[in-house]
Design a protein around this motif. Structure first.
Motif, short mmCIF file in Angstrom:
data_model
loop_
_atom_site.label_atom_id
_atom_site.label_comp_id
_atom_site.label_asym_id
_atom_site.label_seq_id
_atom_site.Cartn_x
_atom_site.Cartn_y
_atom_site.Cartn_z
N PHE A 1 10.90 -3.03 2.83
CA PHE A 1 10.12 -1.80 2.61
C PHE A 1 10.82 -0.90 1.58
CE2 PHE A 1 9.42 2.70 3.70
CZ PHE A 1 8.05 2.78 3.53
N LEU B 1 2.45 7.02 -6.71
CA LEU B 1 1.74 8.26 -6.98
C LEU B 1 2.72 9.45 -7.02
CD1 LEU B 1 -1.64 8.87 -5.44
CD2 LEU B 1 -0.09 10.77 -5.49
N TYR B 2 3.59 9.49 -6.02
CA TYR B 2 4.57 10.58 -5.91
C TYR B 2 5.51 10.60 -7.11
CZ TYR B 2 8.51 13.22 -3.94
OH TYR B 2 9.51 14.13 -3.75
N ALA C 1 -4.27 0.57 -4.79
CA ALA C 1 -4.03 0.44 -3.34
C ALA C 1 -5.08 -0.45 -2.69
CB ALA C 1 -4.02 1.83 -2.70
N VAL D 1 0.85 -1.20 0.00
CA VAL D 1 0.00 0.00 0.00
C VAL D 1 0.89 1.25 0.00
CG1 VAL D 1 -1.84 1.23 1.20
CG2 VAL D 1 -1.85 -1.24 1.16
N CYS D 2 1.99 1.19 0.75
CA CYS D 2 2.97 2.30 0.74
C CYS D 2 3.55 2.45 -0.68
CB CYS D 2 4.10 2.06 1.72
SG CYS D 2 3.56 2.04 3.43
N LEU E 1 3.66 11.11 -10.76
CA LEU E 1 3.31 12.48 -11.14
C LEU E 1 4.56 13.27 -11.52
CD1 LEU E 1 0.51 13.28 -8.57
CD2 LEU E 1 0.26 12.93 -11.02
N ALA F 1 1.96 2.04 -3.36
CA ALA F 1 0.98 2.82 -4.13
C ALA F 1 1.22 4.32 -3.91
CB ALA F 1 -0.43 2.43 -3.73
N GLY F 2 1.53 4.70 -2.65
CA GLY F 2 1.81 6.10 -2.34
C GLY F 2 3.04 6.59 -3.07
N MET F 3 4.07 5.76 -3.07
CA MET F 3 5.33 6.14 -3.74
C MET F 3 5.14 6.18 -5.26
SD MET F 3 8.18 7.16 -2.75
CE MET F 3 8.70 6.60 -1.17
#
Lengths: 470, 65
Positions: free
Chosen positions: A247, A92-93, A281, A85-86, A96, A88-90
């Motif tokens: 991680f 996104l960052y 996510a 899930v993290c 973009l 997915a955050g990375m």
């Protein structure tokens, strides 16, 4: 069961080839390199998220994660459930940023090698990047072939080893990828994503039923071994160092894994990319959660091959067949996207012009994908036990390419050279430690952690020294 | 967009660190929602992060695009 398996196999193959052929027929003119390799960067929300999901989830998830929960307990959720899930955050960052960055070029580059070329990196940097991604992705492709063909061999044995099924799988993959290019891969990715979701939850449902409910399942596990309900697990593998390493290497995947970078750049708009990311996510959790129950059910079964036992004793045979198809589809979609990515990176490396303007690009990509597939096929015949631990080394290796990828955003030639040296240093030390020439632990710290500290320290210095940032 | 991305990255790292240290505070014999408490807590962390992404992106798309 064999009847079900044959019916599902034929249906799956029919769907794959039907869409590939339909797509080719719809295109009145021949497919150019931009369409074949990059689908004209016009991939919508559903295909973007299913594409990312399918390229990440493979035999690693379907076969590897239940075994990992069985062997190491609940800590495996932190290892993949939270870390993904993290990721997915990375994603996104980074997504973009890289999309915004590539829009500044006259001809928008679609993969990392093209970006390096557009930024006037020297030939050695390009070669190092492409070579490392190839070397470290081969083991991951290998476990896909091995995992899926092993299950097929158990269900429909032909000969004494899974060689026959390995060859069938690789041949099919190469044929349909050669027909329809990346769009065919996206379509099979979508089919695969849905099969995975359906089968894992179906198997988990029957596993819970056989164990008389979720609570009963865990109570029985706690009676067998309480260490499975905490960290670092019975064998002490899931300690803080291991979880930190996993991680870092997982969240860095969008930066350093070419198949993910390409999928980020092929989304038709930022809006589509953002929505696909959120969907990804949620689906990550939905796919990993059932593997918890399958893995813990495995603890209660004394059989070494617990997955086979569960599929033959706990679930109706139709789901056994579907699970095998799911694993095969997962392995094929992950492998074909990686082969296509490696082929495209090499294609870009060999092209003097942008790869989409190169008339021979498709041939380059097909030849290289075939060579890598054959190497992986040969390696898949060797013996190794843990799919997860084998593939982790593959991810760690690519993660050390981060300094080189980061240097794309800098214009200072000296800083670029420093970052390239940093990547070369980390990769070399990591390979030497794998070959046991250098110790794997120094002062009780794993060599991977030490290399990450050096890598991030070096990158921080370069960040503060540079004035131009993306 | 820059602050949105940074917020998402920071919160992701924070949630990971919380889940990483949680087994040292939670008893392995404890059950929550029929599952070992460490596992339940981990699943809650994952869903929390997902919902956070969803809300952030939803607000961003409504305001900026």
């Amino acid at each position: 069961m064999k009847t079900y398996l044959i019916i599902f196999s034929i249906t799956y193959l029919f769907l794959m080839f039907f869409y590939a052929v339909k797509y080719i027929k719809n295109k009145n003119t021949s497919i150019d390199a931009n369409e074949f390799l990059f689908a004209n960067s016009n991939i919508g929300i559903v295909f973007t998220f299913l594409g990312i999901l399918a390229t990440l989830f493979s035999t690693f998830t379907l076969q590897g994660m239940p075994s990992f929960f069985k062997e190491h307990g609940v800590g495996a959720w932190i290892f993949l459930g939270i870390t993904d899930v993290c990721l997915a955050g990375m994603l996104l960052y980074f997504g973009l940023k890289i999309r915004k960055f590539t829009r500044t070029f006259k001809v928008v580059p679609k993969n990392m090698t093209e970006i390096l070329k557009a930024q006037n990196f020297d030939k050695f940097s390009l070669f190092f990047y492409v070579l490392c991604t190839t070397i470290f992705l081969i083991p991951y492709i290998t476990i896909q072939i091995k995992g899926a063909s092993f299950l097929f061999q158990q269900a429909l044995p032909i000969g004494e080893t899974p060689l026959f099924w390995s060859i069938i799988m690789v041949s099919l993959m190469l044929i349909y990828s050669s027909f329809g290019g990346i769009r065919a891969i996206y379509i099979t990715d979508a089919i695969q994503g849905l099969i995975i979701l359906l089968t894992t939850w179906a198997v988990a449902y029957f596993v819970i039923k056989s164990s008389n409910g979720i609570e009963n399942l865990f109570i029985q596990v706690s009676q067998i071994n309480q260490d499975l309900l905490s960290l670092p697990g019975p064998k002490g593998v899931l300690n803080i160092q291991f979880l930190l390493i996993s991680f870092i290497l997982i969240v860095l995947m969008p930066y350093v894994q070419p198949q993910l970078t390409t999928r980020i750049l092929l989304a038709k708009s930022d809006k589509a990319f953002l929505k696909a990311n959120v969907a990804f996510a949620f689906f990550v959790i939905l796919v990993i959660l059932p593997t918890v129950f399958i893995g813990f059910r495995g603890v209660l079964i004394e059989e070494e091959n617990f997955l086979l036992y569960i599929l033959t004793h706990d679930t109706p045979l139709i789901f056994y067949a579907l699970f095998i198809i799911g694993v095969m589809a997962a392995a094929m979609s992950t492998t074909d996207s990686q082969l296509m990515a490696i082929g495209t990176e090499w294609g870009s490396f060999f092209s003097k012009v942008n790869i989409i303007d190169n008339k021979n690009a498709k041939i380059y990509v097909k030849i290289i994908a075939s060579i890598v597939a054959i190497i992986s096929l040969i390696l898949a015949q060797s013996n190794f036990k843990s799919l997860i631990l084998f593939s982790i080394n593959s991810f760690i290796g690519t993660s050390y390419l981060l300094p080189l990828v980061y240097s794309v955003s800098l214009k200072n030639g000296v800083l670029r050279k420093i970052l390239l040296t940093l990547s070369v240093f980390c990769v070399s030390i990591f390979i030497l430690s794998m070959m046991k020439i250098i110790p794997k632990n120094i002062f009780e710290l794993k060599i991977e952690i030490i290399l990450y500290i050096i890598m991030f320290f070096g990158m921080s210095i370069c960040y503060f020294k540079s004035n131009v940032k993306v | 967009m820059k602050t949105l991305s940074v917020r998402i990255v920071v919160l992701s790292i924070l949630i990971f660190l919380i889940s990483l240290v949680s087994p040292y505070f939670l008893k392995k014999t404890m059950f929550l929602f029929n599952m070992p408490v460490i596992l339940t807590f981990g699943i809650i962390c994952s869903f929390t992060l997902c919902f956070y992404y969803f809300i952030e992106i939803f607000i961003y798309l409504k305001e900026d695009i």
